[in-house]
Enzyme design. Sequence first.
Site, PDB file in Angstrom:
ATOM      1  N   ASP A  22      83.597  -7.567  56.689  1.00 56.84           N
ATOM      2  CA  ASP A  22      82.971  -7.155  55.429  1.00 56.84           C
ATOM      3  C   ASP A  22      82.014  -6.003  55.710  1.00 56.84           C
ATOM      4  O   ASP A  22      81.153  -6.107  56.582  1.00 56.84           O
ATOM      5  CB  ASP A  22      82.227  -8.355  54.831  1.00 56.84           C
ATOM      6  CG  ASP A  22      81.397  -7.994  53.612  1.00 56.84           C
ATOM      7  OD1 ASP A  22      81.703  -6.975  52.970  1.00 56.84           O
ATOM      8  OD2 ASP A  22      80.445  -8.741  53.316  1.00 56.84           O
ATOM      9  N   ASN A  24      80.241  -4.363  53.051  1.00 57.02           N
ATOM     10  CA  ASN A  24      79.258  -4.136  51.976  1.00 57.02           C
ATOM     11  C   ASN A  24      78.434  -5.363  51.612  1.00 57.02           C
ATOM     12  O   ASN A  24      77.675  -5.341  50.639  1.00 57.02           O
ATOM     13  CB  ASN A  24      79.957  -3.588  50.729  1.00 57.02           C
ATOM     14  CG  ASN A  24      81.007  -4.535  50.174  1.00 57.02           C
ATOM     15  OD1 ASN A  24      81.121  -5.682  50.609  1.00 57.02           O
ATOM     16  ND2 ASN A  24      81.780  -4.062  49.207  1.00 57.02           N
ATOM     17  N   ASP A  26      79.279  -8.398  50.490  1.00 57.07           N
ATOM     18  CA  ASP A  26      79.659  -9.311  49.405  1.00 57.07           C
ATOM     19  C   ASP A  26      80.362 -10.564  49.911  1.00 57.07           C
ATOM     20  O   ASP A  26      80.774 -11.413  49.116  1.00 57.07           O
ATOM     21  CB  ASP A  26      80.528  -8.600  48.364  1.00 57.07           C
ATOM     22  CG  ASP A  26      81.870  -8.128  48.911  1.00 57.07           C
ATOM     23  OD1 ASP A  26      82.129  -8.318  50.120  1.00 57.07           O
ATOM     24  OD2 ASP A  26      82.657  -7.558  48.122  1.00 57.07           O
ATOM     25  N   ASP A  30      87.001  -6.052  53.825  1.00 59.01           N
ATOM     26  CA  ASP A  30      87.462  -4.892  53.065  1.00 59.01           C
ATOM     27  C   ASP A  30      88.044  -3.842  54.001  1.00 59.01           C
ATOM     28  O   ASP A  30      88.059  -4.005  55.230  1.00 59.01           O
ATOM     29  CB  ASP A  30      86.321  -4.320  52.221  1.00 59.01           C
ATOM     30  CG  ASP A  30      85.036  -4.142  53.014  1.00 59.01           C
ATOM     31  OD1 ASP A  30      85.100  -3.618  54.137  1.00 59.01           O
ATOM     32  OD2 ASP A  30      83.964  -4.542  52.508  1.00 59.01           O
ATOM     33  N   ASP A  99     101.747  -5.422  53.137  1.00 58.32           N
ATOM     34  CA  ASP A  99     102.473  -6.549  52.572  1.00 58.32           C
ATOM     35  C   ASP A  99     103.090  -6.096  51.253  1.00 58.32           C
ATOM     36  O   ASP A  99     102.384  -5.558  50.387  1.00 58.32           O
ATOM     37  CB  ASP A  99     101.508  -7.714  52.321  1.00 58.32           C
ATOM     38  CG  ASP A  99     102.090  -9.057  52.699  1.00 58.32           C
ATOM     39  OD1 ASP A  99     103.240  -9.311  52.307  1.00 58.32           O
ATOM     40  OD2 ASP A  99     101.407  -9.843  53.375  1.00 58.32           O
ATOM     41  N   GLU A 264     109.896 -11.970  55.332  1.00 59.11           N
ATOM     42  CA  GLU A 264     109.469 -13.367  55.407  1.00 59.11           C
ATOM     43  C   GLU A 264     110.610 -14.240  54.887  1.00 59.11           C
ATOM     44  O   GLU A 264     110.968 -14.169  53.704  1.00 59.11           O
ATOM     45  CB  GLU A 264     108.215 -13.634  54.576  1.00 59.11           C
ATOM     46  CG  GLU A 264     107.743 -15.073  54.723  1.00 59.11           C
ATOM     47  CD  GLU A 264     106.745 -15.521  53.670  1.00 59.11           C
ATOM     48  OE1 GLU A 264     105.993 -16.472  53.936  1.00 59.11           O
ATOM     49  OE2 GLU A 264     106.729 -14.939  52.570  1.00 59.11           O
ATOM     50  N   HIS A 325      98.970 -16.748  57.981  1.00 63.24           N
ATOM     51  CA  HIS A 325      97.977 -17.122  56.985  1.00 63.24           C
ATOM     52  C   HIS A 325      98.360 -18.360  56.177  1.00 63.24           C
ATOM     53  O   HIS A 325      97.581 -18.808  55.330  1.00 63.24           O
ATOM     54  CB  HIS A 325      97.750 -15.958  56.019  1.00 63.24           C
ATOM     55  CG  HIS A 325      98.995 -15.547  55.292  1.00 63.24           C
ATOM     56  ND1 HIS A 325     100.075 -15.011  55.938  1.00 63.24           N
ATOM     57  CD2 HIS A 325      99.328 -15.601  53.997  1.00 63.24           C
ATOM     58  CE1 HIS A 325     101.030 -14.742  55.063  1.00 63.24           C
ATOM     59  NE2 HIS A 325     100.606 -15.098  53.875  1.00 63.24           N
TER      60      HIS A 325
END
Length: 522
Positions: A22, A24, A26, A30, A99, A264, A325
């Site tokens: 990250d 920023n 939050d 990103d 993706d 996939e 994932h």
Amino acid sequence: MTEPFWWQHGVIYQIYPRSFQDSNGDGIGDLKGIESRLDDLVVLGVDAIWISPIYPSPMADFGYDVADYTGIDPRFGTLADFDSLLEAAHDRGLKLLLDFVPNHSSDQHPWFVESRSSRDNPKRDWYIWRDPGPDSGPPNNWISDFGGPAWQWDEATGQYYYHAFLKEQPDLNWRNPELRQAMLDVLRFWFDRGVDGFRIDVLWHMIKHADFPDNPANPAYTPAMGEMHRVLQLHSTDQPEVHGIAANMRRVADRYSERVLVGEIYLPVERLMHYYGRGEPGVHLPFNFQLIDAPWDAPSLARLIADYEAALPPGGWPNWVLGNHDRPRAATRFGPEQARVAATLLLTLRGTPTLYYGDEIGMADVTIPADQVQDPRELREPGIGLGRDPVRTPMAWDSSANAGFSVGTPWLPLHDDWQVRNLAAQRDDPRSMWRLHHDLLALRRKHAALSVGDWLPIECAGNLLAYERHHEGERLLVVLNLGDRPEAFAIPEWAEDLNVLLTTGTGDDPAILGPNEGYILG
């Protein structure tokens, strides 16, 4: 063999962008965060990064519900941020894969908003609409992969639409030529921008039986499997026409230089092989997920590897995956010591490996408190272990606050041992998981036999798995102990004078492997 393409000798590294870095504060990773960590990936030694979806999305399924296929979600940055990341990756010799989610869009995509507006809208046929069945209910018995019926009633137009996943993810109708052209244009948009390839989400789902018959009941079903397995997806997936779509995608990719398509596909090996192409080329790499579900014993794995190698069509390039994932992490499945052996297997088999972020430091599944669960899969069918949040937690970079991932509150909790299990703590430790991955990747670069060489099994007993890798006169020996007891190994005569290039244990005596030990001789 001709000079191998980059995706044949290289290693792909999967990044789940919400959880990588990250920039920023939050609490969500990103694009700028990814760019800031590229040097770490170069030091690790990977060749390409694959980034899970970063397109504009309502995030009903965390980016796999796409509202704009040619934009960047503001949570992750801007198109300018993406261009900067792509340039920075290329400057470092890294390839970048995106993706591609072609089976379904978000229900907030402008295409679906139009399709839903009326039965005579020009985009009505861009999605799958059907009248009610004879009982006035859903058109057939198909079940969503996230549980419940795969059909959603639309009161305004008096029809059902099909969704293989969430109702917020209506399936696109790839039988419609205009939709097909629009989606192929998406590939061209990103290829023109410089993207090096795509991982294609749920490729085997993309065409459904034209007559929409009921799927047969699954005689082996138990509730622990998840409701989707109540029926066999005979008519809702893996239809013959999908290979024409894959061929169309391949033709687009082949108009660019050295681009790669990774599909996939969760199917048995004999059906997986069809995705290399039936009559014309298909995807370059149909994902081979067998190591994720395989029984972890030497005889089973030896048969699995040999059968996969034998099944490959002429010119078909193999690939291997240990985690992603959606599935439990290797360190959870095998424990920390055997996970080192599993990593050695992944990175020494013939073919292209894909490495999941965090596995290089031995991250395990994280227990997510009930009030912090984010995954819609878990929220729809709680308590049976299908949730994906545990494998999507933030990467641990160092021992600073929140493991260096964010100065804000991370969107998912970190693993409990992040203060010691992080990249900075492992980088200078010669016995660490990170160092093992680094050294394995360095060996792959140094020895072509490990990256593009032939694979030959070596017969052995007990918990040992052994094989030879050879290329242009170089011969290497890989021996792995998949058990927790010492095992004796009869070193082949040709390998008796070889040196230990790498070991997960002590390597004191190659003829005796300690528990959970593997080595490479060369």
